[in-house]
Write a protein that holds these residues in place. Structure first.
Motif, PDB file in Angstrom:
ATOM      1  N   ASP A   1       0.823  -1.209   0.000  1.00 37.06           N
ATOM      2  CA  ASP A   1       0.000   0.000   0.000  1.00 37.06           C
ATOM      3  C   ASP A   1       0.860   1.263   0.000  1.00 37.06           C
ATOM      4  O   ASP A   1       2.105   1.201  -0.023  1.00 37.06           O
ATOM      5  CB  ASP A   1      -0.985  -0.005   1.162  1.00 37.06           C
ATOM      6  N   ALA A   2       0.193   2.408   0.026  1.00 43.42           N
ATOM      7  CA  ALA A   2       0.886   3.692  -0.057  1.00 43.42           C
ATOM      8  C   ALA A   2       1.817   3.928   1.120  1.00 43.42           C
ATOM      9  O   ALA A   2       2.792   4.682   1.018  1.00 43.42           O
ATOM     10  CB  ALA A   2      -0.142   4.823  -0.150  1.00 43.42           C
ATOM     11  N   GLY A   3       1.550   3.277   2.242  1.00 44.76           N
ATOM     12  CA  GLY A   3       2.393   3.433   3.423  1.00 44.76           C
ATOM     13  C   GLY A   3       3.572   2.481   3.457  1.00 44.76           C
ATOM     14  O   GLY A   3       4.354   2.487   4.409  1.00 44.76           O
ATOM     15  N   GLY A   4       3.696   1.646   2.426  1.00 45.03           N
ATOM     16  CA  GLY A   4       4.816   0.719   2.346  1.00 45.03           C
ATOM     17  C   GLY A   4       4.573  -0.629   2.980  1.00 45.03           C
ATOM     18  O   GLY A   4       5.478  -1.476   3.025  1.00 45.03           O
ATOM     19  N   ARG A   5       3.364  -0.883   3.446  1.00 44.98           N
ATOM     20  CA  ARG A   5       3.064  -2.170   4.061  1.00 44.98           C
ATOM     21  C   ARG A   5       2.666  -3.177   2.984  1.00 44.98           C
ATOM     22  O   ARG A   5       1.824  -2.885   2.123  1.00 44.98           O
ATOM     23  CB  ARG A   5       1.952  -2.032   5.086  1.00 44.98           C
ATOM     24  N   THR A   6       3.233  -4.364   3.035  1.00 45.47           N
ATOM     25  CA  THR A   6       2.924  -5.410   2.063  1.00 45.47           C
ATOM     26  C   THR A   6       2.016  -6.459   2.694  1.00 45.47           C
ATOM     27  O   THR A   6       2.291  -6.967   3.783  1.00 45.47           O
ATOM     28  CB  THR A   6       4.205  -6.093   1.556  1.00 45.47           C
ATOM     29  N   ILE A   7       0.934  -6.761   1.987  1.00 48.03           N
ATOM     30  CA  ILE A   7       0.002  -7.802   2.424  1.00 48.03           C
ATOM     31  C   ILE A   7       0.168  -8.968   1.459  1.00 48.03           C
ATOM     32  O   ILE A   7       0.011  -8.805   0.241  1.00 48.03           O
ATOM     33  CB  ILE A   7      -1.456  -7.307   2.411  1.00 48.03           C
TER      34      ILE A   7
ATOM     35  N   ALA B   1     -10.240   6.450  -7.950  1.00 45.50           N
ATOM     36  CA  ALA B   1     -10.184   5.102  -7.402  1.00 45.50           C
ATOM     37  C   ALA B   1      -9.482   5.145  -6.057  1.00 45.50           C
ATOM     38  O   ALA B   1      -8.567   5.954  -5.848  1.00 45.50           O
ATOM     39  CB  ALA B   1      -9.442   4.169  -8.353  1.00 45.50           C
ATOM     40  N   PHE B   2      -9.923   4.293  -5.147  1.00 44.12           N
ATOM     41  CA  PHE B   2      -9.322   4.189  -3.817  1.00 44.12           C
ATOM     42  C   PHE B   2      -8.997   2.729  -3.553  1.00 44.12           C
ATOM     43  O   PHE B   2      -9.837   1.848  -3.777  1.00 44.12           O
ATOM     44  CB  PHE B   2     -10.273   4.708  -2.744  1.00 44.12           C
ATOM     45  N   VAL B   3      -7.797   2.472  -3.068  1.00 51.39           N
ATOM     46  CA  VAL B   3      -7.376   1.121  -2.731  1.00 51.39           C
ATOM     47  C   VAL B   3      -6.971   1.095  -1.261  1.00 51.39           C
ATOM     48  O   VAL B   3      -6.206   1.951  -0.808  1.00 51.39           O
ATOM     49  CB  VAL B   3      -6.194   0.661  -3.606  1.00 51.39           C
ATOM     50  N   VAL B   4      -7.504   0.120  -0.533  1.00 48.20           N
ATOM     51  CA  VAL B   4      -7.224   0.002   0.899  1.00 48.20           C
ATOM     52  C   VAL B   4      -6.640  -1.376   1.177  1.00 48.20           C
ATOM     53  O   VAL B   4      -7.266  -2.398   0.866  1.00 48.20           O
ATOM     54  CB  VAL B   4      -8.506   0.203   1.738  1.00 48.20           C
ATOM     55  N   GLY B   5      -5.438  -1.419   1.735  1.00 47.21           N
ATOM     56  CA  GLY B   5      -4.828  -2.687   2.100  1.00 47.21           C
ATOM     57  C   GLY B   5      -5.661  -3.401   3.137  1.00 47.21           C
ATOM     58  O   GLY B   5      -6.230  -2.780   4.046  1.00 47.21           O
TER      59      GLY B   5
ATOM     60  N   ASP C   1      -5.675  -4.565   9.723  1.00 41.97           N
ATOM     61  CA  ASP C   1      -6.225  -3.754  10.806  1.00 41.97           C
ATOM     62  C   ASP C   1      -5.627  -2.348  10.750  1.00 41.97           C
ATOM     63  O   ASP C   1      -4.431  -2.171  10.955  1.00 41.97           O
ATOM     64  CB  ASP C   1      -5.901  -4.423  12.142  1.00 41.97           C
ATOM     65  N   ALA C   2      -6.458  -1.370  10.429  1.00 45.06           N
ATOM     66  CA  ALA C   2      -6.008   0.025  10.371  1.00 45.06           C
ATOM     67  C   ALA C   2      -7.105   0.903  10.957  1.00 45.06           C
ATOM     68  O   ALA C   2      -7.657   1.788  10.289  1.00 45.06           O
ATOM     69  CB  ALA C   2      -5.678   0.432   8.942  1.00 45.06           C
ATOM     70  N   LYS C   3      -7.443   0.642  12.194  1.00 43.36           N
ATOM     71  CA  LYS C   3      -8.521   1.367  12.852  1.00 43.36           C
ATOM     72  C   LYS C   3      -8.223   2.865  12.870  1.00 43.36           C
ATOM     73  O   LYS C   3      -7.108   3.298  13.169  1.00 43.36           O
ATOM     74  CB  LYS C   3      -8.707   0.877  14.285  1.00 43.36           C
ATOM     75  N   GLY C   4      -9.223   3.659  12.514  1.00 44.54           N
ATOM     76  CA  GLY C   4      -9.085   5.108  12.528  1.00 44.54           C
ATOM     77  C   GLY C   4      -8.566   5.696  11.237  1.00 44.54           C
ATOM     78  O   GLY C   4      -8.567   6.913  11.070  1.00 44.54           O
ATOM     79  N   ARG C   5      -8.142   4.846  10.306  1.00 45.06           N
ATOM     80  CA  ARG C   5      -7.618   5.364   9.046  1.00 45.06           C
ATOM     81  C   ARG C   5      -8.754   5.914   8.186  1.00 45.06           C
ATOM     82  O   ARG C   5      -9.735   5.226   7.924  1.00 45.06           O
ATOM     83  CB  ARG C   5      -6.868   4.278   8.290  1.00 45.06           C
TER      84      ARG C   5
ATOM     85  N   ALA D   1      -3.504   9.845  -0.337  1.00 46.53           N
ATOM     86  CA  ALA D   1      -2.497   8.784  -0.433  1.00 46.53           C
ATOM     87  C   ALA D   1      -3.096   7.472  -0.915  1.00 46.53           C
ATOM     88  O   ALA D   1      -2.421   6.664  -1.562  1.00 46.53           O
ATOM     89  CB  ALA D   1      -1.824   8.592   0.920  1.00 46.53           C
ATOM     90  N   ASP D   2      -4.361   7.234  -0.588  1.00 50.10           N
ATOM     91  CA  ASP D   2      -5.034   6.003  -1.000  1.00 50.10           C
ATOM     92  C   ASP D   2      -5.697   6.156  -2.370  1.00 50.10           C
ATOM     93  O   ASP D   2      -6.292   5.195  -2.877  1.00 50.10           O
ATOM     94  CB  ASP D   2      -6.119   5.624   0.014  1.00 50.10           C
TER      95      ASP D   2
END
Length: 324
Positions: free
Chosen positions: A219-225, A273-277, A280-284, A289-290
């Motif tokens: 994702d945009a924050g650099g986290r890989t799922i 378009a919006f992409v969300v990894g 758990d990202a409570k509050g995001r 960026a998305d």
């Protein structure tokens, strides 16, 4: 009696031809002029709309939300109408879906969103097989998947105009494994995006494609799922867990033009378009960026979105246009 029989026999070919011709004409009218009750009829415009591409397979030429269909033996394409049988003038479209047998999960669900789809019918809460798809390709949804909830791609709350319309949102073709805490639950990243999209609904209709990514996603924050699967505790079968979820949006800029999207110029429309990894990202909250252009999402997914609206500005996505 013989003479009468002979006369009737002579007339039969003519009668049969007339019936066939009427059937072809009615089918053509429905295919190309199916009612779009939640989108105002278009007035005359200065320039004719750009015709839809002829090399793409699309179920209904008049439905603005539809992606093109891909030739893939793994995929099923289906759609649901309510209020009457398909082909009847009173039938209203609910949603269309692309479903993967291999993943046992929808790839995308496309639907128009409009205030007219909401009323007091309420939530049916009856998860079941999609009657238009092979049962052996679908997960049994009596209870939630293992550690995941049964997440709607088209929200139940978006279809409360009738019990029938709401019940169709509980078909397996509209349900995918989703994390609850921090994602699909209150104040979760996906739940917050759904609320954001609801605020974009307008009088001209908001067209939305909600879909799943199954390959590894960063994702945009650099986290890989990483790609994974879960075992459905109802039937023990493996079901792919999406690594990310997305929404592709299309509507008029003004929101209240009273014109069909197909009759608007590119400058009168907006896309994003919006992409969300999927973690758990409570509050995001949804942010720039998305956000990406629909054209970027097409490169990411291999899909062709809004295939019936060639004027859709798929290469542009401005955060300010969506209140970000």
């Amino acid at each position: 009696m013989r003479r009468r029989t002979r006369k009737m026999s002579n007339r039969r070919p003519v009668v049969y031809l007339a019936i066939i011709a009427a059937g072809v004409l009615l089918n053509f009218i429905y295919d190309n002029y199916a009612p779009q009750p939640f989108e105002a009829a278009a007035p005359e415009t200065e320039s004719a709309p750009v015709p839809a591409p002829t090399d793409l397979t699309v179920y209904r030429t008049g439905w603005a939300e539809l992606p093109a269909e891909r030739a893939d033996d793994d995929l099923y394409y289906t759609r649901h109408l309510f209020g009457a049988k398909e082909g009847d003038a009173e039938a209203m479209r609910n949603y269309s879906a692309c479903y993967s047998r291999r993943h046992r999960c929808p790839v995308w669900v496309a639907a128009p969103l409009h205030p007219s789809y909401r009323a007091e019918a309420g939530r049916t809460d009856r998860f079941r097989f999609d009657p238009t798809l092979p049962v052996d390709a679908q997960p049994l949804l009596r209870n939630s998947y293992g550690d995941y909830t049964r997440g709607h791609l088209l929200g139940s709350v978006e279809r409360t105009v009738t019990r029938e319309a709401n019940a169709q949102t509980f078909y397996a073709s509209n349900i995918a494994p989703q994390l609850g805490r921090g994602f699909n639950a209150a104040n979760g990243a996906w739940n917050n995006l759904e609320i954001f999209v609801d605020r974009q609904i307008c009088a001209d209709t908001l067209y939305v494609v909600t879909g799943c990514l199954f390959a590894d996603y960063t994702d945009a924050g650099g986290r890989t799922i990483e790609a994974s699967a879960t075992h459905n505790k109802n039937d023990g079968a493996a079901v792919a867990v999406p690594t990310a979820y997305y929404k592709a949006l299309l509507r008029t800029r003004a929101g209240d033009t009273g014109r069909r999207a197909a009759d608007c110029k590119s400058s009168e429309l907006k896309c994003a378009a919006f992409v969300v990894g999927h973690y758990d990202a409570k509050g995001r909250k949804p942010s720039a960026a998305d956000m990406m252009s629909v054209a970027e999402l097409e490169r990411l997914t291999g899909e062709t979105f809004f295939a019936n609206i060639p004027a859709a500005p798929k290469h542009a996505a401005a955060a300010r246009d969506w209140g970000l």
